[in-house]
Design a protein around this motif. Structure first.
Motif, PDB file in Angstrom:
ATOM      1  N   PRO B  19       2.047  13.619  50.615  1.00  0.00           N
ATOM      2  CA  PRO B  19       1.992  14.938  51.241  1.00  0.00           C
ATOM      3  C   PRO B  19       1.972  16.034  50.181  1.00  0.00           C
ATOM      4  CG  PRO B  19       3.673  13.558  52.277  1.00  0.00           C
ATOM      5  CD  PRO B  19       3.229  12.849  51.033  1.00  0.00           C
ATOM      6  N   ALA B  20       1.114  17.013  50.407  1.00  0.00           N
ATOM      7  CA  ALA B  20       0.992  18.138  49.475  1.00  0.00           C
ATOM      8  C   ALA B  20       0.850  19.416  50.285  1.00  0.00           C
ATOM      9  CB  ALA B  20      -0.220  17.940  48.557  1.00  0.00           C
ATOM     10  N   ARG B  21       1.533  20.459  49.826  1.00  0.00           N
ATOM     11  CA  ARG B  21       1.507  21.723  50.561  1.00  0.00           C
ATOM     12  C   ARG B  21       0.403  22.618  49.997  1.00  0.00           C
ATOM     13  NH1 ARG B  21       5.291  23.516  53.892  1.00  0.00           N
ATOM     14  NH2 ARG B  21       6.859  22.074  53.116  1.00  0.00           N
ATOM     15  N   ILE B  22      -0.292  23.279  50.906  1.00  0.00           N
ATOM     16  CA  ILE B  22      -1.302  24.243  50.463  1.00  0.00           C
ATOM     17  C   ILE B  22      -0.570  25.519  50.067  1.00  0.00           C
ATOM     18  CG2 ILE B  22      -3.316  25.609  51.131  1.00  0.00           C
ATOM     19  CD1 ILE B  22      -3.945  23.415  53.217  1.00  0.00           C
ATOM     20  N   THR B  23      -0.716  25.893  48.783  1.00  0.00           N
ATOM     21  CA  THR B  23       0.045  27.053  48.290  1.00  0.00           C
ATOM     22  C   THR B  23      -0.824  28.292  48.117  1.00  0.00           C
ATOM     23  OG1 THR B  23      -0.236  26.090  46.093  1.00  0.00           O
ATOM     24  CG2 THR B  23       1.891  25.769  47.150  1.00  0.00           C
ATOM     25  N   SER B  24      -2.137  28.091  48.136  1.00  0.00           N
ATOM     26  CA  SER B  24      -3.016  29.256  48.018  1.00  0.00           C
ATOM     27  C   SER B  24      -4.409  28.876  48.505  1.00  0.00           C
ATOM     28  CB  SER B  24      -3.049  29.715  46.553  1.00  0.00           C
ATOM     29  OG  SER B  24      -4.281  30.307  46.218  1.00  0.00           O
ATOM     30  N   ILE B  25      -5.067  29.820  49.150  1.00  0.00           N
ATOM     31  CA  ILE B  25      -6.464  29.608  49.566  1.00  0.00           C
ATOM     32  C   ILE B  25      -7.254  30.847  49.165  1.00  0.00           C
ATOM     33  CG2 ILE B  25      -8.053  29.217  51.494  1.00  0.00           C
ATOM     34  CD1 ILE B  25      -5.670  28.064  53.078  1.00  0.00           C
ATOM     35  N   ILE B  26      -8.309  30.629  48.378  1.00  0.00           N
ATOM     36  CA  ILE B  26      -9.151  31.755  47.960  1.00  0.00           C
ATOM     37  C   ILE B  26     -10.565  31.512  48.479  1.00  0.00           C
ATOM     38  CG2 ILE B  26     -10.159  32.976  45.985  1.00  0.00           C
ATOM     39  CD1 ILE B  26      -7.695  32.072  44.350  1.00  0.00           C
ATOM     40  N   ASP B  27     -11.119  32.486  49.179  1.00  0.00           N
ATOM     41  CA  ASP B  27     -12.521  32.385  49.614  1.00  0.00           C
ATOM     42  C   ASP B  27     -13.410  32.626  48.406  1.00  0.00           C
ATOM     43  OD1 ASP B  27     -11.983  31.878  52.237  1.00  0.00           O
ATOM     44  OD2 ASP B  27     -12.068  33.978  52.851  1.00  0.00           O
ATOM     45  N   LEU B  28     -14.210  31.634  48.046  1.00  0.00           N
ATOM     46  CA  LEU B  28     -15.106  31.796  46.903  1.00  0.00           C
ATOM     47  C   LEU B  28     -16.478  32.263  47.360  1.00  0.00           C
ATOM     48  CD1 LEU B  28     -14.226  28.614  44.823  1.00  0.00           C
ATOM     49  CD2 LEU B  28     -13.458  30.942  44.395  1.00  0.00           C
ATOM     50  N   THR B  29     -16.973  31.654  48.424  1.00  0.00           N
ATOM     51  CA  THR B  29     -18.242  32.046  49.034  1.00  0.00           C
ATOM     52  C   THR B  29     -18.038  31.893  50.539  1.00  0.00           C
ATOM     53  OG1 THR B  29     -19.197  29.834  49.200  1.00  0.00           O
ATOM     54  CG2 THR B  29     -19.498  30.987  47.101  1.00  0.00           C
ATOM     55  N   GLU B  30     -19.116  32.065  51.267  1.00  0.00           N
ATOM     56  CA  GLU B  30     -19.041  31.908  52.714  1.00  0.00           C
ATOM     57  C   GLU B  30     -18.591  30.494  53.091  1.00  0.00           C
ATOM     58  OE1 GLU B  30     -22.328  32.418  56.126  1.00  0.00           O
ATOM     59  OE2 GLU B  30     -22.429  33.868  54.481  1.00  0.00           O
ATOM     60  N   GLU B  32     -17.394  28.017  50.672  1.00  0.00           N
ATOM     61  CA  GLU B  32     -16.552  27.326  49.703  1.00  0.00           C
ATOM     62  C   GLU B  32     -15.240  28.064  49.487  1.00  0.00           C
ATOM     63  OE1 GLU B  32     -19.927  27.649  48.019  1.00  0.00           O
ATOM     64  OE2 GLU B  32     -20.557  25.548  48.039  1.00  0.00           O
ATOM     65  N   ARG B  33     -14.170  27.284  49.496  1.00  0.00           N
ATOM     66  CA  ARG B  33     -12.855  27.872  49.247  1.00  0.00           C
ATOM     67  C   ARG B  33     -12.158  27.088  48.154  1.00  0.00           C
ATOM     68  NH1 ARG B  33     -11.069  28.595  55.517  1.00  0.00           N
ATOM     69  NH2 ARG B  33     -12.331  30.456  55.879  1.00  0.00           N
ATOM     70  N   LEU B  34     -11.289  27.780  47.449  1.00  0.00           N
ATOM     71  CA  LEU B  34     -10.466  27.138  46.433  1.00  0.00           C
ATOM     72  C   LEU B  34      -9.063  26.957  47.011  1.00  0.00           C
ATOM     73  CD1 LEU B  34     -10.473  26.174  43.441  1.00  0.00           C
ATOM     74  CD2 LEU B  34      -9.463  28.399  42.882  1.00  0.00           C
ATOM     75  N   PHE B  35      -8.669  25.693  47.133  1.00  0.00           N
ATOM     76  CA  PHE B  35      -7.339  25.379  47.676  1.00  0.00           C
ATOM     77  C   PHE B  35      -6.432  24.982  46.526  1.00  0.00           C
ATOM     78  CE2 PHE B  35     -10.323  24.734  51.069  1.00  0.00           C
ATOM     79  CZ  PHE B  35      -9.657  25.167  52.207  1.00  0.00           C
ATOM     80  N   GLU B  36      -5.273  25.577  46.495  1.00  0.00           N
ATOM     81  CA  GLU B  36      -4.273  25.157  45.514  1.00  0.00           C
ATOM     82  C   GLU B  36      -3.227  24.334  46.267  1.00  0.00           C
ATOM     83  OE1 GLU B  36      -1.923  27.668  42.217  1.00  0.00           O
ATOM     84  OE2 GLU B  36      -1.060  27.786  44.219  1.00  0.00           O
ATOM     85  N   ILE B  68     -12.653  14.640  46.393  1.00  0.00           N
ATOM     86  CA  ILE B  68     -12.848  16.009  45.914  1.00  0.00           C
ATOM     87  C   ILE B  68     -12.445  16.048  44.438  1.00  0.00           C
ATOM     88  CG2 ILE B  68     -12.246  18.440  46.250  1.00  0.00           C
ATOM     89  CD1 ILE B  68     -13.270  17.373  48.853  1.00  0.00           C
ATOM     90  N   SER B  69     -13.361  16.552  43.603  1.00  0.00           N
ATOM     91  CA  SER B  69     -13.010  16.594  42.182  1.00  0.00           C
ATOM     92  C   SER B  69     -11.982  17.698  41.935  1.00  0.00           C
ATOM     93  CB  SER B  69     -14.254  16.792  41.324  1.00  0.00           C
ATOM     94  OG  SER B  69     -14.932  17.944  41.749  1.00  0.00           O
ATOM     95  N   ILE B  70     -11.178  17.475  40.912  1.00  0.00           N
ATOM     96  CA  ILE B  70     -10.101  18.419  40.610  1.00  0.00           C
ATOM     97  C   ILE B  70     -10.665  19.554  39.770  1.00  0.00           C
ATOM     98  CG2 ILE B  70      -7.832  18.677  39.534  1.00  0.00           C
ATOM     99  CD1 ILE B  70      -7.547  15.570  39.888  1.00  0.00           C
ATOM    100  N   SER B  71     -10.469  20.766  40.219  1.00  0.00           N
ATOM    101  CA  SER B  71     -11.024  21.923  39.514  1.00  0.00           C
ATOM    102  C   SER B  71     -10.065  22.529  38.512  1.00  0.00           C
ATOM    103  CB  SER B  71     -11.429  23.012  40.518  1.00  0.00           C
ATOM    104  OG  SER B  71     -12.617  22.648  41.162  1.00  0.00           O
ATOM    105  N   SER B  72      -8.787  22.263  38.695  1.00  0.00           N
ATOM    106  CA  SER B  72      -7.825  22.855  37.764  1.00  0.00           C
ATOM    107  C   SER B  72      -7.736  22.019  36.497  1.00  0.00           C
ATOM    108  CB  SER B  72      -6.454  22.971  38.417  1.00  0.00           C
ATOM    109  OG  SER B  72      -6.098  21.757  39.037  1.00  0.00           O
ATOM    110  N   GLY B  78       1.890  21.054  37.850  1.00  0.00           N
ATOM    111  CA  GLY B  78       2.588  21.327  39.109  1.00  0.00           C
ATOM    112  C   GLY B  78       1.704  21.676  40.282  1.00  0.00           C
ATOM    113  N   PHE B  79       0.454  22.024  40.003  1.00  0.00           N
ATOM    114  CA  PHE B  79      -0.473  22.385  41.067  1.00  0.00           C
ATOM    115  C   PHE B  79      -1.822  21.713  40.827  1.00  0.00           C
ATOM    116  CE2 PHE B  79       2.568  25.803  40.754  1.00  0.00           C
ATOM    117  CZ  PHE B  79       2.865  26.114  42.078  1.00  0.00           C
ATOM    118  N   ILE B  80      -2.553  21.488  41.912  1.00  0.00           N
ATOM    119  CA  ILE B  80      -3.913  20.965  41.804  1.00  0.00           C
ATOM    120  C   ILE B  80      -4.814  21.949  42.528  1.00  0.00           C
ATOM    121  CG2 ILE B  80      -5.410  18.977  42.211  1.00  0.00           C
ATOM    122  CD1 ILE B  80      -2.847  17.519  43.239  1.00  0.00           C
ATOM    123  N   GLU B  81      -5.961  22.275  41.914  1.00  0.00           N
ATOM    124  CA  GLU B  81      -6.911  23.129  42.613  1.00  0.00           C
ATOM    125  C   GLU B  81      -8.131  22.311  43.018  1.00  0.00           C
ATOM    126  OE1 GLU B  81      -5.926  27.224  40.160  1.00  0.00           O
ATOM    127  OE2 GLU B  81      -7.954  26.391  40.087  1.00  0.00           O
TER     128      GLU B  81
END
Lengths: 340, 285
Positions: B19-30, B32-36, B68-72, B78-81
């Protein structure tokens, strides 16, 4: 390894003895063919079977296998235990024993598959010598004899079995449940004779020399297009194959939508969506590319990692194929450059 | 204990998502989103070690899993993007999640870029479209150890300006002189002040030292051949050109068979291969 001799009339004693602490599974008749099923009465056991419809992989890697129960709200696993009761798989032919050893390389190495391992750990294997069928070609692949992968192996000498004992557990079971005696020179001579006679009964001889190189050198051969035209993409070859291990995974929600189960199912590289990824890309859209991949992986991909081909020559795929595509034909066509 | 050892030595069930908690969501494009994500179990979180290039299986119970490839960067502890396009059932379900929701991850899986081997050399990174997602991890990792590298060039192309990912970061980097960053789009609009055309056309704009340069490529399947041609024209070595392949990595651990590419599995043998390996891999390019 050490050896004993057991009268064939003692077989029911062995089955009954094994049944005390184990579920005994072996070949039984089903209409005109044979299947591996639970043996309730020793008389049902058909050690004279030719081959079974499905290979023994179904007992370790079931066609549908629940992996875990889950809760949706916090994405938590509720239970991922696998219940594996002690079993004896009685009456495996050398090809199927060797096939399980090939499966072990996938499921028991590196990332250990806990579902397969639990069942493998609690299952004893008793092998039985076979008589070659018209489709099998294990002799061409060196899988016609089993040297390990069993606890006991019975070679049928007519009135008696030449018993090879591989494991401590196998030795104990023999000691506990059945009367055996030491081997004599006559037994060993009979064993050698029977082995030789069996070798002479193989009708197929598949030339697999330089096959990995051929598969690469003739990757664009029209042979694959011809085979692709015939193949129905039904996946039967994968289902009946004792060494095909590909799977898909499916989640099912309970009626209340709060919990559910994750289940894996047998899959086949012959199915059209097998290599498809998101946004519409499919890396093996044509049937020809999928037929080719099955051979390429079995005869070269697996070999590149484990130094064996992923085929034991059991002949089940030849029997099952509705388009009559057989490994013998495919390999010969590749060597020659055309389908007969 | 690293996660890899938890799987390989302790025998943790590799199919069981953490289990992993979503700590941030950034809209990158219409789309695509970046989930932390932050893995809830502390020991797993701390053991989550990788080199840039691997992926996770994103697991949403009731829907399924997607690689999903890891972007961070590995240096971000401590976090994965995860940069995720809404393109299927699982990614669609993820896009429906909000901060604080819990999803599952398995991994990290697969072989990444040879970061240690690349140190001391120049690096040329070429990305097309969503291919920037795994390269972003490498770029950030290089950024964090910038003094260990020579020249670093980044060529990044997308269809149009609205599809350029991580634009906020690239805009920032464009003004730095320790990164040569060139952005291009197939179709420009009035806001676009960078290049127009294919990413391969950008090779005329850069000078590289072929004996001292590592390449890293990720993009849509059609892109590889053309980018490799350009790198080969610049006389880069075949075993210094690295690329990441997208395949259907379903189990992530070399069992389910779906990500087969030639005689290998993308999930355990890749997803990053060098060009020499790729040349010897049927179906790869």
């Amino acid at each position: 390894m050490f050896f004993r001799v057991m009268d064939t009339s003692r077989l029911p004693d062995l089955v009954r003895g094994l049944s005390r602490d184990h579920e005994v599974i072996g070949p039984v008749a089903k209409e005109e063919r044979f299947v591996f099923a639970a043996i309730d009465d020793p008389a049902d056991l058909r050690l004279d079977y030719d081959t079974t419809l499905l290979p023994p992989k179904k007992l370790f890697f079931p066609p549908e296998d629940q992996m875990m129960r889950f809760r949706v709200a916090d994405n938590e696993v509720l239970d991922d235990e696998v219940f594996a009761a002690p079993r004896v798989l009685l009456g495996l032919h050398p090809c199927d024993i060797n096939a399980l050893l090939l499966m072990d390389n996938i499921f028991l190495k590196d990332y250990v598959d806990p579902y397969y391992k639990a069942r493998r750990d609690t299952t004893l294997v008793v092998g039985i010598s076979c008589v070659p069928t018209e489709d099998c070609f294990c002799n061409s692949l060196g899988t016609d004899e089993a040297h390990w992968g069993f606890d006991i192996f019975l070679t049928d000498l007519g009135d008696r079995y030449f018993v090879s004992v591989r494991s401590v557990k196998g030795a104990e079971l023999l000691d506990d449940f059945v009367e055996t005696r030491e081997i004599t020179d006559a037994d060993t001579a009979a064993f050698q004779r029977v082995t030789r006679e069996r070798k002479d009964k193989f009708t197929q001889d598949v030339d697999t020399s330089q096959l990995p190189l051929l598969l690469d050198a003739k990757f664009d051969s029209p042979v694959w297009d011809e085979l692709g035209e015939r193949c129905l993409s039904c996946g039967a070859c994968s289902m009946v194959c004792p060494t095909c291990y590909c799977f898909n995974v499916r989640d099912d929600l309970a009626p209340d939508q709060k919990t559910g189960t994750r289940t894996r199912l047998w899959d086949s590289c012959q199915f059209s969506e097998f290599a498809a990824v998101a946004h519409g890309q499919n890396f093996r859209e044509s049937r020809a590319s999928r037929v080719k991949y099955r051979y390429y992986h079995k005869q070269w991909g697996y070999l590149s990692k484990f130094e064996r081909v992923l085929c034991v020559g059991c002949g089940r795929c030849s029997t099952a194929c509705a388009a009559d595509i057989t490994p013998r034909e495919v390999i010969a066509a590749l060597a020659k450059g055309g389908v007969e | 204990m690293t996660v890899a050892n938890m799987y390989k030595e302790k025998g943790s069930n590799p199919y069981r998502p953490w289990p992993a908690r979503i700590t941030s969501i950034i809209d990158l494009t219409e789309n695509e989103r970046l989930f932390e994500l932050r893995i809830i179990d502390e020991s797993v979180r701390e053991g989550f070690q990788f080199e840039s290039g691997p992926f996770v299986e994103l697991s949403i119970f009731g829907v399924g899993e997607a690689p999903i490839s890891i972007s961070s960067a590995p240096s971000k502890q401590g976090f994965i993007e995860l940069c995720v396009r809404n393109a299927g059932d699982v990614t669609g379900a993820l896009h429906g999640k909000k901060c604080g929701d819990i999803v599952g991850v398995r991994g990290p899986f697969g072989r990444g870029f040879p970061f240690q081997e690349m140190k001391g050399h120049d690096v040329l990174l070429v990305a097309g479209g969503l291919g920037i997602a795994p390269l972003k991890s490498l770029i950030n990792h290089i950024h964090d150890d910038r003094h260990d590298f020579g020249n670093v060039s980044i060529l990044y192309g997308a269809r149009d300006p609205s599809e350029i990912l991580f634009r906020y970061q690239f805009d920032m980097w464009k003004h730095r002189d320790d990164f040569d960053l060139i952005l291009t789009v197939d179709e420009a609009d009035e806001t676009w002040g960078d290049e127009v055309g294919r990413v391969t056309a950008l090779f005329d704009m850069i000078d590289i030292d072929p004996d001292n340069t590592y390449g890293a490529i990720c993009g849509p399947p059609v892109m590889y051949r053309f980018v490799i041609d350009e790198m080969r024209k610049k006389e880069m070595d075949v075993d210094k050109i690295y690329m990441s392949f997208e395949r259907r990595m379903k189990c992530g651990i070399g069992k389910c068979g779906h990500c087969g590419v030639g005689h290998q599995y993308a999930c355990i043998d890749g997803p990053v291969f060098n060009y020499w390996e790729a040349m010897n891999l049927q179906e790869a390019i």
